[in-house]
Design an enzyme around this catalytic site. Structure first.
Site, PDB file in Angstrom:
ATOM      1  N   GLY A 109     -61.812  11.724   8.296  1.00 31.11           N
ATOM      2  CA  GLY A 109     -62.230  12.615   9.413  1.00 31.11           C
ATOM      3  C   GLY A 109     -61.396  12.653  10.485  1.00 31.11           C
ATOM      4  O   GLY A 109     -61.694  13.356  11.518  1.00 31.11           O
ATOM      5  N   CYS A 110     -60.280  12.065  10.568  1.00 31.86           N
ATOM      6  CA  CYS A 110     -59.151  12.112  11.439  1.00 31.86           C
ATOM      7  C   CYS A 110     -58.165  13.350  11.167  1.00 31.86           C
ATOM      8  O   CYS A 110     -57.707  13.469   9.992  1.00 31.86           O
ATOM      9  CB  CYS A 110     -58.335  10.776  11.619  1.00 31.86           C
ATOM     10  SG  CYS A 110     -59.094   9.562  12.491  1.00 31.86           S
TER      11      CYS A 110
END
Length: 111
Positions: A109-110
């Site tokens: 998710g980064c």
């Protein structure tokens, strides 16, 4: 592939600086990565790095920032487990920078 030089040994990393072989991690390597990230490691930084390594051992995932802060808050208390404090330690993103120094993969998710 690029690499970090740790006591005369090359440790390969990807284009973003995450090591490619997690078993290559050591405290010396963490210090080299921290230097490259312009992070002056303190006991507080090491506490987060060690927490992340234990978290990864248990769950086999590098947590995104929200999950990281929530887990640290539960484990270390609200003075440590909050956005302001974590961004003071790791200004380019607590999850991304701390995981890189801890020798873990880039958190899901980064960007």
């Amino acid at each position: 592939m690029a690499s970090y030089d740790v006591n005369g040994t090359a440790v390969e990393h990807d284009e973003e600086g995450y090591i490619t072989n997690l078993s290559d991690w050591s405290k010396d390597l963490a210090q080299v990565i921290a230097d490259a990230e312009n992070i002056q490691m303190t006991d507080e930084h090491w506490a987060v790095v060690n927490f992340l390594r234990e978290y990864y051992d248990e769950y086999q995932i590098a947590p995104a920032v929200r999950v990281l802060i929530k887990a640290i808050k539960k484990s270390m208390g609200p003075d440590v487990g909050n956005n302001k404090y974590m961004y003071e330690l790791f200004p380019y993103g607590p999850a991304k920078q701390a995981c890189k120094i801890a020798g873990l993969p880039k958190p899901t998710g980064c960007v």
